[in-house]
Scaffold this active site. Structure first.
Site, mmCIF file in Angstrom:
data_model
loop_
_atom_site.group_PDB
_atom_site.id
_atom_site.type_symbol
_atom_site.label_atom_id
_atom_site.label_comp_id
_atom_site.label_asym_id
_atom_site.label_seq_id
_atom_site.Cartn_x
_atom_site.Cartn_y
_atom_site.Cartn_z
ATOM 1 N N ASP A 74 0.829 -1.208 0.000
ATOM 2 C CA ASP A 74 0.000 0.000 0.000
ATOM 3 C C ASP A 74 0.862 1.257 0.000
ATOM 4 O OD1 ASP A 74 -2.440 1.349 0.003
ATOM 5 O OD2 ASP A 74 -2.467 1.487 2.196
ATOM 6 N N ASN B 292 1.156 3.450 -2.999
ATOM 7 C CA ASN B 292 1.605 3.907 -4.325
ATOM 8 C C ASN B 292 1.039 5.283 -4.680
ATOM 9 O OD1 ASN B 292 2.702 1.368 -4.496
ATOM 10 N ND2 ASN B 292 1.272 0.591 -6.019
ATOM 11 N N GLU C 283 2.128 -13.429 12.188
ATOM 12 C CA GLU C 283 2.625 -12.226 12.854
ATOM 13 C C GLU C 283 2.319 -11.045 11.943
ATOM 14 O OE1 GLU C 283 3.901 -11.793 15.801
ATOM 15 O OE2 GLU C 283 4.170 -13.908 16.345
ATOM 16 N N GLU D 163 -12.191 -4.839 -4.136
ATOM 17 C CA GLU D 163 -12.769 -3.506 -3.928
ATOM 18 C C GLU D 163 -12.108 -2.448 -4.809
ATOM 19 O OE1 GLU D 163 -11.802 -5.611 -1.337
ATOM 20 O OE2 GLU D 163 -13.885 -6.228 -1.103
ATOM 21 N N ASN D 164 -10.937 -2.768 -5.350
ATOM 22 C CA ASN D 164 -10.217 -1.760 -6.136
ATOM 23 C C ASN D 164 -10.912 -1.414 -7.462
ATOM 24 O OD1 ASN D 164 -6.928 -2.850 -5.001
ATOM 25 N ND2 ASN D 164 -8.166 -1.163 -4.258
ATOM 26 N N TRP E 286 2.764 8.000 -2.745
ATOM 27 C CA TRP E 286 4.130 8.173 -3.269
ATOM 28 C C TRP E 286 4.096 9.079 -4.496
ATOM 29 C CZ3 TRP E 286 6.755 7.365 -7.793
ATOM 30 C CH2 TRP E 286 8.163 7.295 -7.728
HETATM 31 C C1 IPE Z 1 -5.252 -2.835 -0.204
HETATM 32 O O1 IPE Z 1 -4.976 -1.486 -0.297
HETATM 33 C C2 IPE Z 1 -5.254 -3.482 -1.557
HETATM 34 C C3 IPE Z 1 -3.952 -3.580 -2.218
HETATM 35 C C4 IPE Z 1 -2.809 -3.225 -1.731
HETATM 36 C C5 IPE Z 1 -4.005 -4.155 -3.536
HETATM 37 P P1 IPE Z 1 -6.111 -0.391 -0.440
HETATM 38 O O2 IPE Z 1 -5.460 0.933 -0.426
HETATM 39 O O3 IPE Z 1 -6.979 -0.704 -1.607
HETATM 40 O O4 IPE Z 1 -6.978 -0.625 0.883
HETATM 41 P P2 IPE Z 1 -7.787 0.421 1.738
HETATM 42 O O5 IPE Z 1 -8.721 1.101 0.781
HETATM 43 O O6 IPE Z 1 -6.799 1.363 2.318
HETATM 44 O O7 IPE Z 1 -8.488 -0.383 2.794
HETATM 45 C C1 IPE Z 2 -1.782 0.234 -3.302
HETATM 46 O O1 IPE Z 2 -1.501 1.592 -3.331
HETATM 47 C C2 IPE Z 2 -1.862 -0.358 -4.681
HETATM 48 C C3 IPE Z 2 -3.218 -0.754 -5.095
HETATM 49 C C4 IPE Z 2 -4.276 -0.744 -4.323
HETATM 50 C C5 IPE Z 2 -3.375 -1.178 -6.470
HETATM 51 P P1 IPE Z 2 -2.666 2.657 -3.269
HETATM 52 O O2 IPE Z 2 -3.092 2.986 -4.658
HETATM 53 O O3 IPE Z 2 -3.757 2.202 -2.380
HETATM 54 O O4 IPE Z 2 -1.908 3.899 -2.645
HETATM 55 P P2 IPE Z 2 -2.480 4.919 -1.559
HETATM 56 O O5 IPE Z 2 -2.956 4.117 -0.393
HETATM 57 O O6 IPE Z 2 -3.586 5.679 -2.210
HETATM 58 O O7 IPE Z 2 -1.304 5.778 -1.235
HETATM 59 MG MG MG Z 3 -4.149 2.439 -0.383
#
Ligand code: IPE
Ligand code: IPE
Ligand code: MG
Length: 220
Positions: free
Chosen positions: A12, A14, A192, A59-60, A17
């Site tokens: 998580d 990206n 863990e 959920e993405n 970043w």
């Molecule tokens: C979890 O991260 C899913 C992946 C890393 C692929 P998310 O950013 O989607 O999760 P939430 O929304 O913070 O719970």
């Molecule tokens: C995780 O990074 C990667 C995926 C869920 C594909 P995010 O896209 O959730 O990055 P943040 O949490 O918004 O920084």
């Molecule tokens: Mg995220």
């Protein structure tokens, strides 16, 4: 030092970043692929045998269309550019998740990568794509029911999408959030949990070592 045989990672951070650099979110995801390549190498060097990563959750799909299509494009690019070098370094790649919603092209790419790398033994990389922990439990239950068997823990265990590798010893979540976000709900019953404030693209060898040290201390 005690080394976990199986590590699971919620990659998580990206998006944050990218935002820090005034870049589009997909640039963060692209950097995330680089970070994954580095992490696989570092895990292998440390003696980890299985790495299971959360790449795209059920959920993405709810993210803006532009980001979802950027992620699909990135997946296709990775399938054509990353699989061969991974194979050459002995990585066995498996895709875990609901394939019914991904395109025919992606499905074919998954199968091809799995076939090519199935005999590799250095490290197994499970890429969880369109994966959800609740989906996994439900799909396992459907399979057990379809076999006309009683729904027992053992029967479900055998049908979980990660049955080929067993449960993670260590679950790492990067990006400073303290949630499971519907990752390996069944499989993490005794793992863990280590949380890192590093955003996934910044999660380097040193950050992995810190997580491994924390794990080793808890095992003692
Ligand atoms: C979890 O991260 C899913 C992946 C890393 C692929 P998310 O950013 O989607 O999760 P939430 O929304 O913070 O719970
Ligand atoms: C995780 O990074 C990667 C995926 C869920 C594909 P995010 O896209 O959730 O990055 P943040 O949490 O918004 O920084
Ligand atoms: Mg995220």
């Amino acid at each position: 030092m005690s080394i976990p045989q199986h590590i699971a990672v919620v990659m998580d951070g990206n998006g944050r970043w990218a935002r820090q650099r005034y870049l589009p979110r997909v640039a963060g995801h692209r950097q995330g692929v680089e970070s994954l390549r580095r992490c696989v190498r570092a895990c292998e060097a440390s003696g980890v045998k299985v790495l299971t990563v959360f790449a795209f959750s059920s959920e993405n799909w709810n993210r803006p269309e532009e980001e979802v299509s950027g992620l699909m494009d990135l997946l296709i690019t990775a399938l054509s550019g990353e699989v061969k070098p991974s194979h050459e370094s002995g990585v066995k790649i498996c895709f875990v998740g609901d394939r019914s919603r991904v395109s025919e092209r992606v499905r074919a790419g998954f199968t091809k990568a799995e076939k090519l790398t199935e005999g590799n033994q250095k490290i197994t990389l499970n890429v969880c794509f369109n994966y959800g922990g609740r989906w996994d439990i439900a799909q396992a239950a459907r399979k057990v029911a379809a076999q006309g068997k009683e729904i027992t823990e053992e029967a479900l265990e055998a049908e979980m999408a990660t049955a080929h590798v067993g449960d993670p010893d260590l679950l790492i979540r990067t990006g400073g959030e303290y949630r499971i976000s519907n990752f390996l709900l069944w499989q993490c019953a005794y793992s863990e949990l280590v949380f890192s404030d590093k955003l996934w693209p910044d999660f380097d060898e040193a950050a992995l070592d810190t997580a491994l040290e924390e794990y080793a201390q808890r095992e003692r």
